[in-house]
Design a protein around this motif. Structure first.
Motif, short mmCIF file in Angstrom:
data_model
loop_
_atom_site.label_atom_id
_atom_site.label_comp_id
_atom_site.label_asym_id
_atom_site.label_seq_id
_atom_site.Cartn_x
_atom_site.Cartn_y
_atom_site.Cartn_z
N GLN B 52 -1.02 -14.73 18.35
CA GLN B 52 -1.24 -15.98 17.64
C GLN B 52 -1.74 -15.74 16.23
OE1 GLN B 52 -3.80 -18.57 19.85
NE2 GLN B 52 -2.57 -18.36 21.69
N ILE B 53 -2.67 -14.82 16.11
CA ILE B 53 -3.23 -14.52 14.79
C ILE B 53 -2.13 -14.05 13.86
CG2 ILE B 53 -4.79 -12.97 13.52
CD1 ILE B 53 -6.59 -13.03 16.04
N ALA B 54 -1.26 -13.20 14.38
CA ALA B 54 -0.18 -12.66 13.55
C ALA B 54 0.73 -13.78 13.06
CB ALA B 54 0.62 -11.64 14.36
N VAL B 55 1.16 -14.68 13.99
CA VAL B 55 2.09 -15.75 13.60
C VAL B 55 1.44 -16.68 12.59
CG1 VAL B 55 3.34 -17.74 14.45
CG2 VAL B 55 3.39 -15.62 15.74
N ARG B 56 0.16 -17.01 12.85
CA ARG B 56 -0.51 -17.92 11.93
C ARG B 56 -0.67 -17.32 10.55
NH1 ARG B 56 -5.46 -20.35 15.28
NH2 ARG B 56 -4.25 -20.71 17.15
N SER B 57 -1.05 -16.07 10.52
CA SER B 57 -1.24 -15.44 9.22
C SER B 57 0.05 -15.45 8.42
CB SER B 57 -1.71 -14.00 9.39
OG SER B 57 -2.73 -13.94 10.33
N LEU B 58 1.13 -15.18 9.14
CA LEU B 58 2.45 -15.14 8.50
C LEU B 58 2.77 -16.50 7.88
CD1 LEU B 58 4.46 -12.74 8.52
CD2 LEU B 58 5.83 -14.13 10.09
N LEU B 59 2.55 -17.56 8.65
CA LEU B 59 2.89 -18.90 8.17
C LEU B 59 2.00 -19.32 7.01
CD1 LEU B 59 3.59 -20.63 11.56
CD2 LEU B 59 5.20 -20.29 9.71
N ILE B 60 0.71 -19.01 7.15
CA ILE B 60 -0.20 -19.40 6.07
C ILE B 60 0.13 -18.61 4.81
CG2 ILE B 60 -2.62 -19.35 5.33
CD1 ILE B 60 -3.32 -19.96 8.28
N GLY B 61 0.49 -17.34 5.00
CA GLY B 61 0.88 -16.53 3.85
C GLY B 61 2.11 -17.10 3.16
N TYR B 62 3.06 -17.52 3.96
CA TYR B 62 4.30 -18.10 3.45
C TYR B 62 4.00 -19.32 2.58
CZ TYR B 62 9.01 -20.14 3.94
OH TYR B 62 10.23 -20.66 3.71
N LEU B 63 3.14 -20.20 3.11
CA LEU B 63 2.75 -21.40 2.39
C LEU B 63 2.05 -21.04 1.08
CD1 LEU B 63 2.71 -24.53 3.13
CD2 LEU B 63 0.28 -24.19 3.42
N LEU B 64 1.19 -20.02 1.16
CA LEU B 64 0.45 -19.59 -0.02
C LEU B 64 1.41 -19.13 -1.13
CD1 LEU B 64 -2.62 -17.53 1.25
CD2 LEU B 64 -2.65 -19.48 -0.31
N VAL B 65 2.34 -18.25 -0.72
CA VAL B 65 3.24 -17.66 -1.72
C VAL B 65 4.16 -18.71 -2.33
CG1 VAL B 65 5.16 -16.04 -2.01
CG2 VAL B 65 3.14 -15.39 -0.69
N LEU B 66 4.68 -19.59 -1.47
CA LEU B 66 5.71 -20.50 -1.96
C LEU B 66 5.19 -21.77 -2.59
CD1 LEU B 66 8.56 -20.07 0.61
CD2 LEU B 66 8.68 -19.77 -1.85
N VAL B 67 4.04 -22.26 -2.14
CA VAL B 67 3.56 -23.55 -2.64
C VAL B 67 2.26 -23.42 -3.43
CG1 VAL B 67 2.94 -25.89 -2.00
CG2 VAL B 67 4.67 -24.67 -0.68
N VAL B 68 1.26 -22.83 -2.79
CA VAL B 68 -0.06 -22.85 -3.41
C VAL B 68 -0.09 -22.01 -4.69
CG1 VAL B 68 -2.50 -22.39 -3.05
CG2 VAL B 68 -1.11 -23.25 -1.17
N MET B 69 0.51 -20.83 -4.64
CA MET B 69 0.42 -19.94 -5.80
C MET B 69 1.11 -20.50 -7.06
SD MET B 69 0.37 -16.20 -4.06
CE MET B 69 0.96 -15.35 -5.50
N PRO B 70 2.33 -21.03 -6.93
CA PRO B 70 2.94 -21.61 -8.13
C PRO B 70 2.13 -22.75 -8.72
CG PRO B 70 4.58 -21.32 -6.41
CD PRO B 70 3.26 -21.02 -5.80
N ILE B 71 1.57 -23.58 -7.82
CA ILE B 71 0.77 -24.70 -8.31
C ILE B 71 -0.44 -24.17 -9.06
CG2 ILE B 71 -0.71 -26.61 -7.59
CD1 ILE B 71 1.25 -27.14 -5.34
#
Lengths: 373, 313
Positions: B52-71
């Protein structure tokens, strides 16, 4: 309000939902439209309301033709099967809706709504939304909403269909009392004959878009006008083939060889069948010999199936206080009465071998019982 | 699902209330509960497996890279020279006029869509007419098209060489390179939003409620206002907010049909593009921050609204 319906027809495409239905309803009566599902009852009700236009035929309210009058101006109250309360409005707003439409004064609206809420026993819920209420409570709010503008005719479409069995029984009596209190002419649709019998002053039996019979529940039960009514209302044994039954010499007139004459049907109500164990002292003058084939307990009576000597099986109910019978017992079967529906006539035959003796029940017509209701 | 309930010592009891925290939000869910026997007692154990930790980290990382970081990058760029240049970039006449124009015309577009979109949704659900299904599938087309294509379509339709354009010109009406043109473009691009949010609400609406209103003496207009409209208002608001944020953001179509007169018909997105072309990234970022913040507020409002509606109905 006096209501008259003449030759009402409603077709949907090629299908006639209502086919030349005619009836009259007296002012202040509580009438049940009873019949099998898909028989056109709801279509009749919706046409009375003005929610649907008849294909042909006329509807008169107090002698006035209402066909061209739109639903808004007919002065009716309608309770829908699934209540159709306004979901985004509170109980108060729901009940007040019809009064607000009529632009009544705020003071008058408040008084009327609280009077009705008290009547339906839902004081204190005025600020709740429909989804916060139970099914029975919603139904009562729907009644109150329909009654608020003081309609001259109240129409109920399967009012208890969506409520669980226990609450349904309570609501029936409650509704009956409420409507008697108001004296509003009321028509309700149901496919449940117990409900219809219990609530209605008058029944209109509808089948295949036609009115089969109209009358008090008592008369309809004891004097069914057609084979359909006899089999639909109450329970009946249908005699498939003629058998020689003691005490019914008239039956032979309807025979054609080993069959009934074309179009003839014969029914026996279970309560018209009396069973006696063969060792009983009174069996001497009684009827057919038979054998019990099946017995089971129903709570208020024994359900008994008995096979006559000719191979015909009848069912009846044996009261609990009588001697319990068991499968395999030999009995004598005494039939007191049967209904004959022939194309030529409709007759209720009494067992002649016991003429002058005690009858199981007497049935005067409704007029003679005036004052009992 | 993420929940892995077969870990050692745990129980599989069908009748037990298994609380799944993943209904509201997929990512930020509570750990699923697990029933475990320990010291002869049944205990509730929150379990988080390494999987679970692995899957969640992956998804949160994805969101970070694609949405949060550009903003974050845009905000950083906008404020890179501090408050004063940020403020100066915004208060430059061309910049604030572009923002004001965009917001004003987006509001106009939203109002138009709220009215016409609701009406269209009603027609699509309630009326049976030839070509209804075709029309129904066409509703989404403006949203699916590349916006430059939409712009080109409007340009050729309304241009002076076209039949419609020349006919309009005879009356002295021009529907290109002015504010009307921008509104037309915005309305075209945002066509499906209100229709698609209102449509299911009308489909779900119980006709008996409407008929109940008639039997209580209400006219059709009264019934519409008091019974039908309140039932679809949440959809109109949600669709309207989406329309607004989409209209704010439109670039492709508007860059072709607005005319881009600075201070007159230049919208914010086109202004940003121009600033970048002129190597003024900080100025572009400052205007971007305003649009971004507005869009974010609108989306947040839609979320809040839908959540509230979920409780009410």
């Amino acid at each position: 309000m006096h209501i008259e319906v003449r030759d009402l027809v409603k077709t949907f495409g090629d299908v006639a939902a209502v086919n030349k239905a005619s009836f009259q309803i007296q002012n202040g009566h509580l009438v049940g439209l009873l019949g099998p599902s898909g028989g056109g009852k709801t279509s009749i009700l919706r046409m009375l309301a003005g929610l649907e236009q008849p294909t042909a035929g006329e509807i008169y309210f107090d002698g006035k033709l209402v066909n061209p009058i739109p639903v808004q101006d007919r002065g009716i109250g309608f309770v829908f099967q699934h209540y159709a309360l306004f979901k985004h409005m509170t109980v108060f707003e729901n009940v007040a809706y019809g009064l607000k439409v009529k632009k009544q004064k705020r003071q008058a609206i408040n008084e009327r709504v609280y009077e009705l809420l008290q009547l339906i026993g839902l004081e204190g819920t005025e600020n709740k939304y429909p989804h916060q209420l139970s099914g029975g409570q919603r139904q009562r709010v729907a009644f109150a909403r329909a009654l608020a503008p003081k309609p001259r005719l109240l129409l109920l479409d399967e009012p208890f269909a969506a409520i669980d069995a226990k609450v349904r029984k309570e609501l029936r009596l409650w509704l009956r009392n409420l409507i008697n209190q108001f004296g509003t002419t009321t028509i309700f649709v149901t496919h449940d004959q117990d409900e219809a019998m219990e609530v209605a002053d008058d029944l209109i039996i509808v089948q295949k878009g036609r009115v089969e019979q109209q009358g008090a529940p008592w008369d309809i039960y004891n004097h069914p006008a057609s084979a359909f009514v006899a089999s639909f209302i109450g329970e009946s044994n249908k005699l498939k083939a003629p058998v020689a039954l003691q005490g019914f010499p008239e039956l032979s007139a309807y025979r054609a060889g080993g069959e009934w004459q074309e179009g003839t049907q014969v029914f026996i109500r279970p309560e018209a069948i009396e069973l006696r164990a063969t060792h009983h002292p009174q069996t001497a003058e009684a009827g057919e010999p038979g054998k019990i084939t099946h017995v089971h307990f129903r709570g208020d009576a024994w359900y008994v199936e008995v096979e006559l000597a000719g191979g015909m099986t009848l069912f009846t109910y044996q009261p609990l206080h009588q001697e319990a019978l068991q499968a395999g017992d030999s009995v004598s079967v005494f039939i007191q009465q049967l209904f004959v529906f022939a194309p030529s006539d409709i007759r209720i035959l009494e067992n002649r071998s016991r003429k002058g003796q005690r009858r199981l029940y007497v049935y005067p017509t409704t007029e003679k019982r005036s004052g009992s209701k | 699902m993420l929940a892995d309930r077969t870990a050692e010592g745990s129980l599989h009891l069908a009748h037990m209330p298994v609380v799944s925290g993943c209904q509201e939000s997929f990512l930020f869910c509570r750990p699923p509960l697990n029933y475990v026997w320990r010291d002869r007692k049944l205990k509730v154990m929150p379990t988080v497996t390494p999987y679970q930790i692995a899957v969640r980290s992956l998804l949160i990382g994805y969101l970070l890279v694609l949405v949060v970081m550009p903003i974050a990058a845009v905000y950083a760029e906008g404020f890179s020279l501090g408050w004063t240049p940020f403020w100066e970039a915004l208060t430059a006449v061309i910049a604030w006029k572009a923002i004001l124009l965009t917001v004003k015309l987006s509001v106009v577009t939203t109002v138009i869509q709220a009215v016409i979109g609701t009406m269209s949704a009603f027609v699509l659900v309630r009326c049976r007419f030839w070509g209804r299904r075709l029309f129904n599938s066409l509703v989404d087309l403006p949203f699916a098209l590349p916006t430059a294509v939409s712009g080109l379509m409007l340009l050729t339709l309304l241009g002076p060489q076209s039949l419609l354009g020349s006919w309009l010109q005879a009356f002295g009406i021009s529907l290109l390179f002015n504010q009307t043109a921008i509104v037309i473009g915005m309305v075209f691009i945002t066509f499906p939003f209100v229709i698609r949010t209102v449509q299911p609400l009308i489909e779900q609406f119980d006709l008996a409620e409407e008929q109940a209103s008639y039997t209580l003496g209400a006219s059709k207009v009264y019934t519409f206002c008091k019974v039908l409209l309140p039932a679809v208002v949440p959809g109109i608001i949600a669709g309207g907010l989406l329309t607004f944020s989409r209209a704010l953001a439109e670039f492709g179509a508007l860059s072709l049909i607005s005319g881009n007169l600075p201070g007159k018909t230049q919208v914010a997105s086109v202004f940003i593009y121009g600033e970048i072309e002129n190597f003024n990234t900080q100025g572009a970022a400052a205007v971007s921050i305003v649009l971004l913040t507005l869009s974010f507020l609108v989306l947040w409002a839609v979320q809040a609204l839908q959540k509230r509606r979920g409780i009410v109905t």
